[in-house]
Structures are given as C-alpha cells and as structure tokens.
Design an enzyme around this catalytic site. Structure first.
Site, short mmCIF file in Angstrom:
data_model
loop_
_atom_site.label_atom_id
_atom_site.label_comp_id
_atom_site.label_asym_id
_atom_site.label_seq_id
_atom_site.Cartn_x
_atom_site.Cartn_y
_atom_site.Cartn_z
CG ASP A 1 18.02 0.27 34.99
OD1 ASP A 1 18.97 -0.51 35.13
OD2 ASP A 1 18.05 1.22 34.19
CE LYS B 1 15.24 2.99 33.61
NZ LYS B 1 16.47 3.68 33.22
#
Length: 326
Positions: free
Chosen positions: A179, A202
């Site tokens: 992420d 994400k």
C-alpha cells in the site's frame, strides 16, 4: 571530610509474559540474566506484579509485546510492571515494546473514531515510562504521541540480510509495497537490495478487509518481495500475492516485522502461492508453524544493542548508519 559518594549505574532487565523467549534472548545477548519478577493473576483475571529483587536507583528495561490472543492483558501487564518499578524507586523505566499494539489506530479515518495509538502512549506516560524502545511502528508519526525519547528501530536490515543470503540477481528482483503507506520503507529495502520497486494501492471496503485496486510497476518475470510492517489475518497479503502472480511475477516472497497471525492467517499463507513468509520474533510464532513457509528472524541482537547503548549513553543511530554516530 567524608569521601564523596561514588555513584554507579545498575542495569535491570525484566520480561513480561507475552514474549519470554525474546526476553531471554535479549538478556543472553547482553550477557546478563533476566530480572526476577512475579507475574500472577487473581481469580477474577486481575493482574499482579512484584519485583523479587531491588530496583531502587536502577535503569529498568521492561520487555513486552502488546500482542497475542489476550492483547489487552499484555498491555495492562506492562502498565502494572511500570507502576511497580516506579513505586520501587527505579531511576529510569524504559518500555521495550517489541510490538506496539493498537498502532493501526493512529488517526481518525472516519467520524467518531478513537486514536487508540495515542491513548496507549498516554497510558504508558502516566504509568511512569521515561523512554520507549520499539521497532517498525505502523506509522512513524506515532513517535510524536510521546513527550519522551522514543528509539524507533527497524528490522529492514535484518530482513535484507536474510534475502541477500539467497543470492538473488538484483536485476531480476523487485520489492513491492502492499500500500502507499509502506512505500517509503519498501523503497529503503529496495535500495539495500539493489532491486526495483513496485507499489500497490489498497482499499478497504469493510473493516479488517482489503482489496488491491492498482499495481504501479513492472513485476512480470521477476522475483518479488512483498514488505509490510505486520501480518494479521493475512487477507491483505494473500490478495497482494495473487495480484503479483496474476501480473506475471515469477516467484513471490513476503516479509514483515510483526507476525500477528490472527484467525485464518496460517491456513491462508499455507495455501497461498508464496515461496516463504519471513517474519521477526517480536511476537512468538509456535515452533510447529516454523516448519513450512514461515521463517523467523530474531530481533534480539538489535534490541540488545539498543538497550546497551541507551544504558551507556551511546548512539542509537549507529545501529542504522555508522556515518551519523556522533
């Protein structure tokens, strides 16, 4: 005229019940024995702590992971051990928090949410902690929740050493951040390894669920190393692994500092198309789980050096970059 009093410093290291093996390893690295502390529970579950040796005037280091099946008990146990040391006239009290529980709640992501990482910082402060030593916080800004010294260590070099031992070709290697929040740490690991970098985006449609919505970078035909700070239920990690394989990655390895491993984590990792999952022993991993894909790297030498340097008024930055050890 009387002789001046000679002041000598005393190092006292104790371990909570969350990760006694790590405590013993740290003490062994320091060349000392763990201090004797009595930890018990009353019939109703209340926690009791008593130091069975004097800590008056000592520099006390309490090793504890705020983690495990009874995470709230480990936090309360740490607070009680700190309070007991303070009331026993310890000179300084350093909480060596191998895993800082509640670190994921470091900001308000939605209305009417708590910032629990700050609450834990306040609890430790009020209890009497004078310094924090921890490793790979979920977000570095958690250090600012404390009005005391925080020595924030990282396991990136330990994880890099593990993967370097495999002699991967750097030209065919890619470190992947799962992420955006982990991108900076992944970039540092990529630099250490001499590898390329890829970043995922994400999303979280529901609490404790994740989905990968984008992948930035070329992973086709490459050996990928996914790097995160922790693995909880492994849902996010498995989604990231599947995304890499679907985008043509040759092999996928994963690494994280904190093996929270809740619920279906072990089963998910065993069934995932991942070669190895390399974690640190900030949280205990049962020996029977270390025989398959899961490999454990010890952070005890790193914590021991940090404790020794704090006690001897040495540099902590030397653990990361000797050029800045002034």
């Amino acid at each position: 005229m009387s002789e001046p009093i000679q002041m000598t410093k005393t190092l006292a290291v104790f371990s909570g019940s969350a990760n006694p093996e790590l405590g013993n390893q740290i003490a062994e690295e320091l060349g000392i024995s763990l201090g004797n502390v009595k930890l018990e529970k009353f019939a109703n579950g209340e926690i009791y702590a008593r130091y069975m040796e004097t800590v008056r005037g000592a520099d006390v280091f309490i090793i504890q992971s705020v983690a495990g099946e009874h995470v709230n008990d480990t936090l309360m146990e740490l607070l009680i051990m700190v309070d007991a040391a303070k009331r026993a006239s310890a000179r300084t009290i350093t909480a060596v928090v191998a895993h800082y529980g509640y670190s994921r709640q470091d900001r308000k992501a939605a209305a009417r949410e708590p910032i629990t990482a700050k609450l834990v910082a306040d609890l430790l402060t009020v209890a009497g902690v004078t310094r924090i030593i921890t490793i790979d916080l979920h977000q570095g800004q958690i250090q600012g929740f404390f009005d005391m010294p925080v020595n924030h260590l990282t396991a990136l070099d330990l994880l890099a050493d593990y993967f370097k031992s495999k002699n991967f070709d750097p030209a065919n290697l890619c470190v992947v951040s799962p992420d955006l929040g982990r991108a900076k740490a992944a970039k540092k690991l990529a630099d250490i390894m001499g590898a390329d970098l890829a970043i995922m985006h994400k999303g979280r449609p529901k609490h404790n669920q994740a989905e990968i919505t984008a992948l930035i970078g070329d992973v086709e035909g490459k050996i990928c190393i996914l790097n995160d700070d922790m693995i909880d239920t492994a849902g996010s990690l498995v989604a990231a692994i599947d995304t890499l394989k679907n985008n043509g990655a040759d092999k996928v390895y994963a690494c994280a500092t904190h093996p929270v491993f809740s619920g279906p984590a072990y089963e998910r990792l065993e069934n995932a198309p991942v070669e190895e999952v390399v974690v640190c022993n900030t949280i205990p991993v049962p020996l029977e789980r270390q025989t398959g894909k899961i490999k454990v790297v010890s952070v005890a030498p790193l914590f021991a050096r940090a404790i020794n340097n704090v006690f001897s008024n040495g540099s902590i930055s030397v653990l990361f970059d000797p050029d800045f050890a002034l």
